[in-house]
Design an enzyme around this catalytic site. Structure first.
Site, PDB file in Angstrom:
ATOM      1  N   ARG A 163       0.797  -1.218   0.000  1.00 25.11           N
ATOM      2  CA  ARG A 163       0.000   0.000   0.000  1.00 25.11           C
ATOM      3  C   ARG A 163       0.835   1.277   0.000  1.00 25.11           C
ATOM      4  O   ARG A 163       0.617   2.182  -0.807  1.00 25.11           O
ATOM      5  CB  ARG A 163      -0.928   0.040   1.234  1.00 25.11           C
ATOM      6  CG  ARG A 163      -2.142  -0.836   1.139  1.00 25.11           C
ATOM      7  CD  ARG A 163      -2.463  -1.421   2.512  1.00 25.11           C
ATOM      8  NE  ARG A 163      -1.453  -2.413   2.782  1.00 25.11           N
ATOM      9  CZ  ARG A 163      -1.583  -3.707   2.430  1.00 25.11           C
ATOM     10  NH1 ARG A 163      -2.696  -4.118   1.916  1.00 25.11           N
ATOM     11  NH2 ARG A 163      -0.604  -4.556   2.647  1.00 25.11           N
ATOM     12  N   THR A 164       1.779   1.350   0.927  1.00 22.47           N
ATOM     13  CA  THR A 164       2.487   2.626   1.115  1.00 22.47           C
ATOM     14  C   THR A 164       3.326   2.964  -0.118  1.00 22.47           C
ATOM     15  O   THR A 164       3.292   4.095  -0.616  1.00 22.47           O
ATOM     16  CB  THR A 164       3.378   2.543   2.372  1.00 22.47           C
ATOM     17  OG1 THR A 164       2.585   2.024   3.436  1.00 22.47           O
ATOM     18  CG2 THR A 164       3.914   3.896   2.757  1.00 22.47           C
TER      19      THR A 164
HETATM   20  N1   CP Z   1      -0.220  -0.083   5.940  1.00 19.34           N
HETATM   21  C1   CP Z   1       0.976  -0.338   5.371  1.00 19.34           C
HETATM   22  O1   CP Z   1       2.003   0.293   5.691  1.00 19.34           O
HETATM   23  O2   CP Z   1       0.939  -1.307   4.411  1.00 19.34           O
HETATM   24  P1   CP Z   1       2.187  -1.754   3.517  1.00 19.34           P
HETATM   25  O3   CP Z   1       3.191  -2.397   4.443  1.00 19.34           O
HETATM   26  O4   CP Z   1       1.646  -2.687   2.484  1.00 19.34           O
HETATM   27  O5   CP Z   1       2.798  -0.523   2.912  1.00 19.34           O
END
Ligand code: CP
Length: 323
Positions: free
Chosen positions: A66-67
């Protein structure tokens, strides 16, 4: 850690490293700026020209879905050029130091580093050593902070609940290892929520949690009762050395969010999770995909919030360059 590193002489954001030490007006400015960007993703041409000509480097020394992708999309929607350094195929694997990697990227006229690293304090370290015109954004450092995640969570809460001052917010799970929870608690306190409850097994509750201005609970049913917002946390197995829970099955039995437990919440409560979710460990699939869940909205809002943070930091470094 020193926080004024992230503000310029006018008190504006220069780097975004941690929520701690930032004022309510500044957090509100980030939310309001994100609100102004929220519609960009709905347009036929999903772009604004604000960061045209700027170069943003994503440095992810730790995994992310996501990030990393929402930072990349946010930078592209601001019309910046984006470098995604693949750390596993970069010269860091040949022994190049972090600072040498940064110096080389600065020599390519990079204007901003977005950094995820498993060492707490790494984003501060990079900000301390970055060239004067370069901004650094912390995309998650060890157990310390994940400030853009906290701000997208605040944006999601404000979209659904409007007024922070009346809210009871419950944060459930692995508080001991969670950089997300640390940043959320700082943001919720600064924005003035009525009550923050932290719910976890004793083994996953930081010993000094009360000093953060929260109410600790080791009983899930008591902790979530009448809550307006429930934020479920992932079990951070990659940061656990030793056994913190008897089993995932037992953890779910005592702390998992199920349909029955949803009935204890305020009737209009929302359910959040920063992702990635462990279905059947932190929550039932029916809850994750149910009508109270705003988990995918969090992801969508993350783009607008990251656009806001990047554009505000760049305004500050542009002023510095002109002075
Ligand atoms: N929420 C979050 O940081 O997800 P990721 O680790 O997929 O970036």
């Amino acid at each position: 850690m020193k926080n004024n590193l992230q503000l310029d002489e006018q008190g504006r954001l220069r780097h975004f490293l941690t929520i701690e030490g930032l004022s309510r007006p500044l957090l509100t400015e980030i939310l309001d700026t994100a609100e102004s960007f929220a519609g960009v993703g709905e347009r036929t041409v999903k772009k604004v020209p604000l960061l045209r000509g700027k170069v943003i480097a994503n440095l992810f020394f730790e995994t992310s879905t996501r990030t990393r992708t929402t930072f990349e999309l946010a930078a592209k929607r601001l019309s910046a050029d984006v470098l995604n350094l693949n750390i596993s195929t970069s010269s860091t694997t040949k022994g190049e130091t972090l600072l040498d990697t940064l110096r080389n990227l600065e020599a390519m006229q990079v204007d901003m580093f977005v950094v995820r690293h498993n060492e707490s304090g790494s984003a501060h370290f990079i900000a301390q050593h970055a060239a004067p015109h370069v901004s650094v954004i912390n995309a998650g450092d060890g157990r310390h902070a994940h400030p853009t995640q906290a701000m997208l969570d605040m944006f999601t809460i404000r979209r659904h609940k409007k007024d922070f001052s009346q809210l009871k917010v419950a944060i459930v799970g692995d508080l001991l290892h969670s950089r997300v929870a640390r940043s959320q608690i700082a943001a919720l306190n600064t924005l003035g929520v009525a009550e923050i409850r932290c719910i976890a097994p004793r083994t996953l509750m930081p010993g000094d949690i009360r000093s953060c201005g929260v109410h600790p609970y080791s009983n899930m049913e008591q902790g979530i009762r009448d809550a307006d917002v429930v934020i479920m946390l992932r079990l951070q197995k990659e940061r656990m050395q030793g056994a913190f829970i008897p089993s995932e099955h037992e953890y779910f039995r005592l702390f998992g969010l199920t349909g029955r437990r949803l009935e204890l919440l305020h009737p209009e409560a929302i359910v959040m999770h920063p992702g990635p979710i462990n279905r059947g460990v932190e929550m039932d699939s029916q809850v994750a995909d149910g009508e109270r869940s705003v988990i995918l909205q969090q992801v969508t809002y993350g783009i607008a919030v990251r656009m806001a943070v990047m554009s505000l930091c760049m305004q500050s470094s542009d002023r510095g360059g002109e002075a």
